[in-house]
Design an enzyme around this catalytic site. Structure first.
Site, mmCIF file in Angstrom:
data_model
loop_
_atom_site.group_PDB
_atom_site.id
_atom_site.type_symbol
_atom_site.label_atom_id
_atom_site.label_comp_id
_atom_site.label_asym_id
_atom_site.label_seq_id
_atom_site.Cartn_x
_atom_site.Cartn_y
_atom_site.Cartn_z
ATOM 1 N N SER A 158 5.789 19.748 1.897
ATOM 2 C CA SER A 158 6.141 18.414 1.416
ATOM 3 C C SER A 158 6.195 17.467 2.601
ATOM 4 O O SER A 158 6.235 17.890 3.764
ATOM 5 C CB SER A 158 7.495 18.427 0.707
ATOM 6 O OG SER A 158 8.527 18.697 1.647
ATOM 7 N N CYS A 159 6.233 16.175 2.309
ATOM 8 C CA CYS A 159 6.325 15.194 3.397
ATOM 9 C C CYS A 159 7.614 15.371 4.184
ATOM 10 O O CYS A 159 7.624 15.263 5.424
ATOM 11 C CB CYS A 159 6.207 13.777 2.848
ATOM 12 S SG CYS A 159 7.451 13.337 1.603
ATOM 13 N N HIS A 186 14.645 8.348 0.902
ATOM 14 C CA HIS A 186 13.233 8.353 0.518
ATOM 15 C C HIS A 186 12.874 7.099 -0.266
ATOM 16 O O HIS A 186 13.613 6.654 -1.135
ATOM 17 C CB HIS A 186 12.924 9.595 -0.331
ATOM 18 C CG HIS A 186 11.484 9.988 -0.341
ATOM 19 N ND1 HIS A 186 10.514 9.249 -0.974
ATOM 20 C CD2 HIS A 186 10.846 11.041 0.212
ATOM 21 C CE1 HIS A 186 9.340 9.839 -0.814
ATOM 22 N NE2 HIS A 186 9.509 10.914 -0.088
#
Length: 341
Positions: A158-159, A186
């Protein structure tokens, strides 16, 4: 390689479009050729959103709409609009890797449908439901050298995992980590509505994305432990969505195995960033999140926010472009994977 690596994209949303755009700005651009995109949306909208992007600006090249294709800088990319993997003749496309960017296929059985439909290899733009749903999970710069080329399904994690795992690895190698707590701030995502509505089983995600700070569930702790098993049982995480379009941050609270000063800690992080150009960066300027829009690094350490408090406690702040950095890492991992097969 005697020819460019042939890529296809399934799901031409935020990450899919960023992958295509990133390719044309990447030093790896001569290694790849995107030959096909499968996206249920209509071709005219795909063409429009390829040219104009509210976050990353106007595409610097030329995008045209052909007959069942996009023409990007004079090269045709075949477009299909199938809603299931079996409805695309992947074998005829002769691709090397499918970049699955829709996020809709997270179990091994679902991802395997692409393999059965003719894709030789699939890289997914998320961690999958579990480690067992993929052959290997990669964070570039951490374990990409362990790719063998025999994998069929690879996860680009994932980021947030790409942003924090390199930092945790540096700290653990230098000082040892006893405990870590991660708070991700986020930017909004498309699983949130613009206004309150019946949208999601998570009741907080029924609320307007642009009017509130919204806590959401996260699997980041499990993602970290998958990549850094030495930290198993030592990591906790929470995530908060904030009403901006792009760029995120991780506020890392960590209990190290020894006391360290902010100066010493930052010196280590600067050295690590210099050793990993393109992956990590460091700055101690007075930043706001917009400064990192379109930044290709996995993580940018904000040295101005580093704090320590005795007994091994430290606080580190990490910025990252959750779209652009992650898209660039997909290309990096595809390049390393291709060297193996």
């Amino acid at each position: 390689m005697s020819r460019p690596l042939r890529l296809a994209i399934n799901g031409y949303g935020r990450i899919g479009r960023c992958v295509l755009r990133a390719l044309y700005e990447s030093p790896l651009k001569d290694r790849f050729q995107i030959v096909a995109i499968n996206e249920p949306a209509d071709l005219a909208t795909m063409s429009y959103l390829s040219q104009f992007d509210s976050t990353h600006g106007i595409f610097p090249g030329k995008v045209e709409q052909g007959v069942d294709c996009l023409i990007v800088n004079g090269k045709e990319i075949q477009v299909s609009h199938a809603s299931s993997p079996e409805d695309v003749d992947w074998e005829r496309l002769d691709i090397d890797i499918l970049l699955e960017c829709s996020g809709q296929y997270s179990t091994r059985a679902d991802i395997q449908r692409f393999i059965d439909a003719g894709c030789p290899r699939v890289m997914v733009s998320h961690p999958g439901n579990s480690a067992h749903d993929v052959d290997f999970t990669v964070v570039f710069g951490i374990n990409d050298t362990e790719l063998t080329g025999k994998e069929s399904i690879v996860s680009n994690a994932s980021c947030t995992t790409n942003a924090i795992v390199p930092v945790l690895s540096i700290l653990h190698d230098a000082y040892g980590i006893e405990h870590a707590f991660l708070t991700t701030l986020h930017s909004v995502m498309n699983d949130q509505p613009l206004i309150d509505g019946y949208h999601h089983a998570d009741l907080r995600r029924t609320r307007s994305a642009m009017q509130s700070i919204v806590p959401v569930a996260t699997g980041l702790a499990q993602g970290v432990e998958r990549l850094l098993p030495a930290l198993s049982g030592k990591v906790q995480a929470k995530a908060i969505r904030v009403p901006i379009l792009n760029v995120s941050a991780i506020d890392l609270m960590v209990k190290l195995g020894q006391d360290v000063s902010p100066h010493t800690l930052n010196a280590l992080l600067i050295e690590s960033a210099n050793r990993c150009p393109g992956l990590l960066a460091y700055s101690n300027n007075p930043h706001a999140s917009i400064d990192f829009n379109h930044n290709p690094h996995s993580a940018i350490i904000d040295g101005s926010q580093t704090r320590t408090n005795g007994d091994g406690f430290a606080n580190i702040f990490v910025w990252f472009d959750n779209e652009w950095g992650f898209a660039n890492r997909m290309l990096d991992v595809a390049s390393v994977w291709a060297e193996r097969f």
